[in-house]
Design an enzyme around this catalytic site. Structure first.
Site, PDB file in Angstrom:
ATOM      1  N   CYS A  79       0.841  -1.190   0.000  1.00  0.00           N
ATOM      2  CA  CYS A  79       0.000   0.000   0.000  1.00  0.00           C
ATOM      3  C   CYS A  79       0.882   1.247   0.000  1.00  0.00           C
ATOM      4  O   CYS A  79       1.772   1.384   0.848  1.00  0.00           O
ATOM      5  CB  CYS A  79      -0.910  -0.004   1.223  1.00  0.00           C
ATOM      6  SG  CYS A  79      -1.925   1.479   1.379  1.00  0.00           S
ATOM      7  N   CYS A 128      -7.321  -1.118   1.496  1.00  0.00           N
ATOM      8  CA  CYS A 128      -6.253  -1.574   2.377  1.00  0.00           C
ATOM      9  C   CYS A 128      -6.847  -1.788   3.767  1.00  0.00           C
ATOM     10  O   CYS A 128      -7.514  -0.902   4.315  1.00  0.00           O
ATOM     11  CB  CYS A 128      -5.132  -0.543   2.434  1.00  0.00           C
ATOM     12  SG  CYS A 128      -3.846  -0.956   3.645  1.00  0.00           S
ATOM     13  N   CYS A 131      -5.129   0.927   6.447  1.00  0.00           N
ATOM     14  CA  CYS A 131      -5.385   2.381   6.422  1.00  0.00           C
ATOM     15  C   CYS A 131      -6.694   2.756   5.728  1.00  0.00           C
ATOM     16  O   CYS A 131      -7.074   3.918   5.726  1.00  0.00           O
ATOM     17  CB  CYS A 131      -4.222   3.122   5.769  1.00  0.00           C
ATOM     18  SG  CYS A 131      -4.063   2.882   3.986  1.00  0.00           S
ATOM     19  N   CYS A 151      -8.389  -5.633  -9.749  1.00  0.00           N
ATOM     20  CA  CYS A 151      -8.011  -4.565 -10.670  1.00  0.00           C
ATOM     21  C   CYS A 151      -7.595  -3.365  -9.815  1.00  0.00           C
ATOM     22  O   CYS A 151      -8.433  -2.748  -9.154  1.00  0.00           O
ATOM     23  CB  CYS A 151      -9.207  -4.246 -11.557  1.00  0.00           C
ATOM     24  SG  CYS A 151      -8.870  -3.092 -12.868  1.00  0.00           S
TER      25      CYS A 151
END
Length: 164
Positions: A79, A128, A131, A151
């Site tokens: 991330c 994510c 976060c 995607c």
């Protein structure tokens, strides 16, 4: 007359959903405790404008423009907002859609799914887990045995080379 009122109500709801998805609101879901939380000002100080637009405002990049679309080096995709491990290169494939595509999450499962009603359609958004950053969407049309296609926006990712 009744049909016109129903049609007007539907248009208003679709418009509201689209506007709500574009507002500068936190991506935190009330029932999901994210371990990394920052204010918009803090996010803006650590992310590029494009990363902020995608990770925090649920934007997307133009197809074929992301740096990881045609990237196939061995390693781990993380991330860009918090560094959480998301996907491994062994699960990446070229879906010819213009965005990096994976057929499953990485072993740490730091990707969560949420139903997305924006833009007049129903999709599965991926975020994510640490976060709450918007990564992209997952679809059930993948070419591998998992039948999944995660995607992902390149701007929501960083990459750690396995060779290092």
């Amino acid at each position: 007359m009744l049909l016109m009122r129903i049609f007007g109500l539907l248009l208003a709801l679709i418009g509201f959903g689209t506007m709500a998805s574009c507002q500068n609101t936190p991506t935190k879901m009330s029932n999901t405790p994210f371990t990394v939380e920052r204010t918009d000002a803090e996010w803006r100080s650590i992310l590029t404008p494009e990363q902020f637009k995608i990770l925090r405002q649920k934007g997307t990049e133009y197809p074929g423009t992301g740096k990881y679309d045609k990237h196939f080096e061995p390693g781990t995709y993380t991330c860009a907002g918090c560094g959480a491990s998301l996907f491994i290169s062994d699960r990446k494939f070229d879906a010819h859609c213009g965005w990096p595509s994976f057929d499953q999450q990485g072993p740490e499962s730091n990707v969560i799914e949420k139903t997305d009603y924006s833009h007049g359609t129903v999709r599965t958004e991926i975020l994510c887990k640490k976060c709450g950053g918007h990564l992209g969407h997952v679809f059930n049309d993948g070419p591998t045995s998992t039948k999944l296609r995660y995607c992902v926006n390149s701007a929501s990712l960083d990459f750690t080379d396995a060779k290092k």
